[in-house]
Motif scaffolding. Structure first.
Motif, PDB file in Angstrom:
ATOM      1  N   HIS A 246       0.860  -1.183   0.000  1.00  0.00           N
ATOM      2  CA  HIS A 246       0.000   0.000   0.000  1.00  0.00           C
ATOM      3  C   HIS A 246       0.895   1.231   0.000  1.00  0.00           C
ATOM      4  CE1 HIS A 246      -2.733  -3.098   1.532  1.00  0.00           C
ATOM      5  NE2 HIS A 246      -3.701  -2.352   1.042  1.00  0.00           N
ATOM      6  N   LEU A 247       0.369   2.335  -0.503  1.00  0.00           N
ATOM      7  CA  LEU A 247       1.149   3.556  -0.512  1.00  0.00           C
ATOM      8  C   LEU A 247       0.267   4.751  -0.229  1.00  0.00           C
ATOM      9  CD1 LEU A 247       2.086   4.568  -4.181  1.00  0.00           C
ATOM     10  CD2 LEU A 247       0.296   2.942  -3.638  1.00  0.00           C
ATOM     11  N   TRP A 248       0.912   5.820   0.229  1.00  0.00           N
ATOM     12  CA  TRP A 248       0.160   7.032   0.526  1.00  0.00           C
ATOM     13  C   TRP A 248       1.082   8.239   0.423  1.00  0.00           C
ATOM     14  CZ3 TRP A 248       2.417   4.084   4.173  1.00  0.00           C
ATOM     15  CH2 TRP A 248       3.004   4.690   5.282  1.00  0.00           C
ATOM     16  N   GLY A 249       0.487   9.371   0.042  1.00  0.00           N
ATOM     17  CA  GLY A 249       1.234  10.613  -0.018  1.00  0.00           C
ATOM     18  C   GLY A 249       1.434  11.169   1.379  1.00  0.00           C
ATOM     19  N   LEU A 250       2.590  11.776   1.602  1.00  0.00           N
ATOM     20  CA  LEU A 250       2.923  12.329   2.913  1.00  0.00           C
ATOM     21  C   LEU A 250       2.702  13.843   2.896  1.00  0.00           C
ATOM     22  CD1 LEU A 250       6.169  10.327   3.751  1.00  0.00           C
ATOM     23  CD2 LEU A 250       3.810   9.818   4.397  1.00  0.00           C
ATOM     24  N   PHE A 251       1.889  14.303   3.826  1.00  0.00           N
ATOM     25  CA  PHE A 251       1.520  15.710   3.920  1.00  0.00           C
ATOM     26  C   PHE A 251       1.881  16.244   5.302  1.00  0.00           C
ATOM     27  CE2 PHE A 251      -1.023  14.051   0.561  1.00  0.00           C
ATOM     28  CZ  PHE A 251      -1.351  15.101  -0.278  1.00  0.00           C
ATOM     29  N   ARG A 252       2.307  17.495   5.348  1.00  0.00           N
ATOM     30  CA  ARG A 252       2.533  18.156   6.625  1.00  0.00           C
ATOM     31  C   ARG A 252       1.284  18.926   7.015  1.00  0.00           C
ATOM     32  NH1 ARG A 252       7.995  19.875   5.078  1.00  0.00           N
ATOM     33  NH2 ARG A 252       7.226  22.027   4.937  1.00  0.00           N
ATOM     34  N   HIS A 253       0.866  18.732   8.252  1.00  0.00           N
ATOM     35  CA  HIS A 253      -0.261  19.452   8.823  1.00  0.00           C
ATOM     36  C   HIS A 253       0.234  20.303   9.984  1.00  0.00           C
ATOM     37  CE1 HIS A 253      -3.489  16.799   6.996  1.00  0.00           C
ATOM     38  NE2 HIS A 253      -2.422  16.026   6.877  1.00  0.00           N
ATOM     39  N   PRO A 254      -0.296  21.484  10.170  1.00  0.00           N
ATOM     40  CA  PRO A 254       0.076  22.242  11.364  1.00  0.00           C
ATOM     41  C   PRO A 254      -0.528  21.607  12.608  1.00  0.00           C
ATOM     42  CG  PRO A 254      -1.689  23.360  10.193  1.00  0.00           C
ATOM     43  CD  PRO A 254      -1.261  22.204   9.319  1.00  0.00           C
ATOM     44  N   VAL A 255       0.151  21.742  13.722  1.00  0.00           N
ATOM     45  CA  VAL A 255      -0.462  21.378  14.998  1.00  0.00           C
ATOM     46  C   VAL A 255      -1.657  22.292  15.201  1.00  0.00           C
ATOM     47  CG1 VAL A 255      -0.125  21.275  17.487  1.00  0.00           C
ATOM     48  CG2 VAL A 255       1.722  20.576  15.957  1.00  0.00           C
ATOM     49  N   ALA A 256      -2.789  21.723  15.563  1.00  0.00           N
ATOM     50  CA  ALA A 256      -4.005  22.521  15.723  1.00  0.00           C
ATOM     51  C   ALA A 256      -3.779  23.622  16.761  1.00  0.00           C
ATOM     52  CB  ALA A 256      -5.173  21.635  16.136  1.00  0.00           C
ATOM     53  N   SER A 257      -4.273  24.804  16.471  1.00  0.00           N
ATOM     54  CA  SER A 257      -4.145  25.896  17.436  1.00  0.00           C
ATOM     55  C   SER A 257      -5.202  25.804  18.529  1.00  0.00           C
ATOM     56  CB  SER A 257      -4.251  27.242  16.719  1.00  0.00           C
ATOM     57  OG  SER A 257      -5.492  27.352  16.034  1.00  0.00           O
ATOM     58  N   ARG A 258      -6.317  25.153  18.224  1.00  0.00           N
ATOM     59  CA  ARG A 258      -7.397  25.026  19.201  1.00  0.00           C
ATOM     60  C   ARG A 258      -7.754  23.560  19.356  1.00  0.00           C
ATOM     61  NH1 ARG A 258     -13.601  27.245  18.682  1.00  0.00           N
ATOM     62  NH2 ARG A 258     -14.125  27.187  20.911  1.00  0.00           N
ATOM     63  N   TRP A 259      -7.571  23.016  20.541  1.00  0.00           N
ATOM     64  CA  TRP A 259      -7.785  21.593  20.797  1.00  0.00           C
ATOM     65  C   TRP A 259      -9.122  21.307  21.479  1.00  0.00           C
ATOM     66  CZ3 TRP A 259      -2.959  18.414  22.570  1.00  0.00           C
ATOM     67  CH2 TRP A 259      -1.864  18.710  21.730  1.00  0.00           C
ATOM     68  N   HIS A 260      -9.840  22.316  21.909  1.00  0.00           N
ATOM     69  CA  HIS A 260     -11.027  22.034  22.736  1.00  0.00           C
ATOM     70  C   HIS A 260     -11.978  23.218  22.737  1.00  0.00           C
ATOM     71  CE1 HIS A 260      -9.938  24.793  26.034  1.00  0.00           C
ATOM     72  NE2 HIS A 260      -8.695  24.541  25.651  1.00  0.00           N
ATOM     73  N   ASP A 261     -13.219  22.920  23.055  1.00  0.00           N
ATOM     74  CA  ASP A 261     -14.139  23.931  23.543  1.00  0.00           C
ATOM     75  C   ASP A 261     -14.596  23.455  24.917  1.00  0.00           C
ATOM     76  OD1 ASP A 261     -16.059  21.952  23.051  1.00  0.00           O
ATOM     77  OD2 ASP A 261     -16.856  22.943  21.257  1.00  0.00           O
ATOM     78  N   ASP A 262     -15.742  23.870  25.393  1.00  0.00           N
ATOM     79  CA  ASP A 262     -16.132  23.516  26.761  1.00  0.00           C
ATOM     80  C   ASP A 262     -16.481  22.047  26.931  1.00  0.00           C
ATOM     81  OD1 ASP A 262     -15.708  26.104  27.401  1.00  0.00           O
ATOM     82  OD2 ASP A 262     -17.823  26.668  27.613  1.00  0.00           O
ATOM     83  N   ARG A 263     -16.819  21.331  25.833  1.00  0.00           N
ATOM     84  CA  ARG A 263     -17.233  19.940  25.998  1.00  0.00           C
ATOM     85  C   ARG A 263     -16.644  18.983  24.958  1.00  0.00           C
ATOM     86  NH1 ARG A 263     -22.460  18.522  23.456  1.00  0.00           N
ATOM     87  NH2 ARG A 263     -22.989  20.069  21.883  1.00  0.00           N
ATOM     88  N   LEU A 264     -15.669  19.435  24.199  1.00  0.00           N
ATOM     89  CA  LEU A 264     -15.027  18.610  23.184  1.00  0.00           C
ATOM     90  C   LEU A 264     -13.524  18.809  23.255  1.00  0.00           C
ATOM     91  CD1 LEU A 264     -15.094  16.893  20.490  1.00  0.00           C
ATOM     92  CD2 LEU A 264     -15.192  19.096  19.293  1.00  0.00           C
ATOM     93  N   ALA A 265     -12.769  17.708  23.154  1.00  0.00           N
ATOM     94  CA  ALA A 265     -11.307  17.797  23.131  1.00  0.00           C
ATOM     95  C   ALA A 265     -10.756  16.902  22.030  1.00  0.00           C
ATOM     96  CB  ALA A 265     -10.724  17.390  24.481  1.00  0.00           C
ATOM     97  N   LEU A 266      -9.728  17.378  21.352  1.00  0.00           N
ATOM     98  CA  LEU A 266      -9.033  16.598  20.331  1.00  0.00           C
ATOM     99  C   LEU A 266      -7.893  15.810  20.964  1.00  0.00           C
ATOM    100  CD1 LEU A 266      -8.638  19.336  17.551  1.00  0.00           C
ATOM    101  CD2 LEU A 266     -10.543  17.729  17.874  1.00  0.00           C
ATOM    102  N   LEU A 267      -7.572  14.665  20.345  1.00  0.00           N
ATOM    103  CA  LEU A 267      -6.506  13.814  20.865  1.00  0.00           C
ATOM    104  C   LEU A 267      -5.802  13.122  19.705  1.00  0.00           C
ATOM    105  CD1 LEU A 267      -6.575  11.607  24.006  1.00  0.00           C
ATOM    106  CD2 LEU A 267      -5.969  10.530  21.836  1.00  0.00           C
ATOM    107  N   GLY A 268      -4.499  12.965  19.805  1.00  0.00           N
ATOM    108  CA  GLY A 268      -3.740  12.234  18.793  1.00  0.00           C
ATOM    109  C   GLY A 268      -3.703  12.964  17.466  1.00  0.00           C
ATOM    110  N   ASP A 269      -3.806  12.196  16.370  1.00  0.00           N
ATOM    111  CA  ASP A 269      -3.694  12.773  15.030  1.00  0.00           C
ATOM    112  C   ASP A 269      -4.744  13.840  14.757  1.00  0.00           C
ATOM    113  OD1 ASP A 269      -1.510  11.271  14.366  1.00  0.00           O
ATOM    114  OD2 ASP A 269      -2.582   9.846  13.102  1.00  0.00           O
ATOM    115  N   ALA A 270      -5.855  13.804  15.444  1.00  0.00           N
ATOM    116  CA  ALA A 270      -6.865  14.841  15.256  1.00  0.00           C
ATOM    117  C   ALA A 270      -6.317  16.211  15.655  1.00  0.00           C
ATOM    118  CB  ALA A 270      -8.118  14.520  16.068  1.00  0.00           C
TER     119      ALA A 270
END
Length: 373
Positions: A246-270
């Motif tokens: 299998h193969l895939w293209g490699l892309f750079r993503h910025p680290v998210a500037s906002r990880w959460h609001d009052d009831r949601l949080a991002l984790l890992g690759d998100a």
């Protein structure tokens, strides 16, 4: 610290990060449900390296015995030139005798984390797609295409690196437990053995065309062999055995500037997708899981707890992502740059063998359990 006791939490995504988060939260008394859109647990049949920083967390969560039984400890990482000649060998056991680095088949890791989470009381629901936060606290561990990341940060266009990666598994009845890297102009190949008589291969090349992100795009084994035909040592023998890739293209993503609001949080690759050149995608997600649970347990005010989680994690994951980006360049030097870089590494290998492993003490010696939420 008992702010999580009997609190209801929904985790979106039953990958490594989501399942570790569910285990960490349930271990502190939360009532956790994991919702996974796939109809069954599993992953692309690939290998994964778990460095000491990640193993330390899984040990603390009680998954260590199952992990060590399913994995294989790696002794070293060896860098080679394109002809298979040694450039530098990093002896992991000598530098960190009490901090294991493990090699494991990714589906086995998913299975043992799911089992540990269920034993802790976590409910895993398969075939469930979740587009909006659920209840009072939702953890989005749904990968680099996370819709929840986009909801918090807006749509972001990733940057194509000009590199495409191939991944394959081949039979390997009994090789030395070490990772091998073969470096050539505009390409490199990484390989290591896995438990169960398998060998994992990841081959990265610079090429003008590109593939979509993700690991599931089928590739042509003959083209893989042709594109890496100039490599020596054991590489030709390994590639001759590849019958599926299998193969895939490699892309750079910025680290998210906002990880959460009052009831949601991002984790890992998100929150912080990374290139695979430091083997830390899973490790960062595992560290995230511990820190998030610790913050939610120690700080009863949920928005403050989520803000503390991001404050603790953001500087570290940014440094790791930047280090992985640098390796993407370092492995592919050509001409004078390649000669100079390899000469320096060979001198270090001969006269200062602990120098290179020590450059990453900041990464591997990190202990999130020692942080104060």
């Amino acid at each position: 610290m008992s702010a999580l006791l009997n609190r209801t939490v929904t985790v979106i995504g039953a990958g490594i990060g989501g399942l570790t988060a569910a285990l960490a939260l349930a271990s502190r008394g939360a009532r956790v449900t994991v919702m996974e859109r796939a109809p069954e647990l599993g992953d692309v049949g690939a290998g994964i390296q778990l460095s000491a920083n990640a193993v330390r967390v899984l040990d603390a969560l009680g998954a260590g015995s199952a992990l060590h039984a399913a994995a294989r400890r790696t002794d070293a990482v060896q860098l080679n030139d394109a002809h298979g000649r040694r450039v530098l060998r990093m002896d992991l056991r000598a530098h960190r005798p009490d901090a294991p680095f493990l090699l494991i088949h990714r589906p086995r890791l998913i299975a043992l984390l799911a089992n540990a989470a269920r034993q802790a009381g976590v409910i895993v629901e398969l075939g469930r797609t979740v587009l909006d936060p659920v209840g009072t606290l939702t953890i989005a561990a749904d990968g680099l295409r996370s819709s929840h990341r986009a909801a918090l940060n807006g749509q972001q266009v990733p940057f194509f690196t000009g590199q495409t990666a191939w991944r394959a598994l081949i039979p390997d009845p009994g090789s030395a437990p070490e990772a091998q890297v073969f470096m050539a102009p505009r390409r490199h190949l990484v390989s290591y053995p896995l438990p169960g008589g398998l060998r994992n291969i990841v081959a990265v090349e610079e090429r003008p065309d590109w593939q979509d992100e993700g690991w599931s795009h089928p590739g042509d084994p003959d083209r893989l062999r042709a594109n890496f035909a100039g490599m020596g040592g054991p590489v030709p023998g390994w590639l001759a055995q590849v019958d599926r890739t299998h193969l895939w293209g490699l892309f750079r993503h910025p680290v998210a500037s906002r990880w959460h609001d009052d009831r949601l949080a991002l984790l890992g690759d998100a929150a912080h997708p990374t290139l695979p050149f430091l083997a830390q995608g899973a490790g960062m997600a595992i560290e995230d899981a511990w820190t998030l649970a610790a913050c939610l347990d120690a700080i009863a005010d949920q928005p403050r707890a989520l803000a503390r989680y991001q404050a603790l994690r953001h500087p570290r994951v940014t440094r790791i992502v930047e280090a992985a980006n640098a390796n993407a360049r370092n492995y592919h030097f050509g001409g004078v740059m390649r000669f100079g870089a390899h000469s320096v590494l060979r001198l270090a290998d001969r006269f200062a063998p602990s120098l290179m492993p020590g450059r990453f003490d900041w990464l591997y010696d990190f202990d999130p359990m020692a942080q104060r939420p």
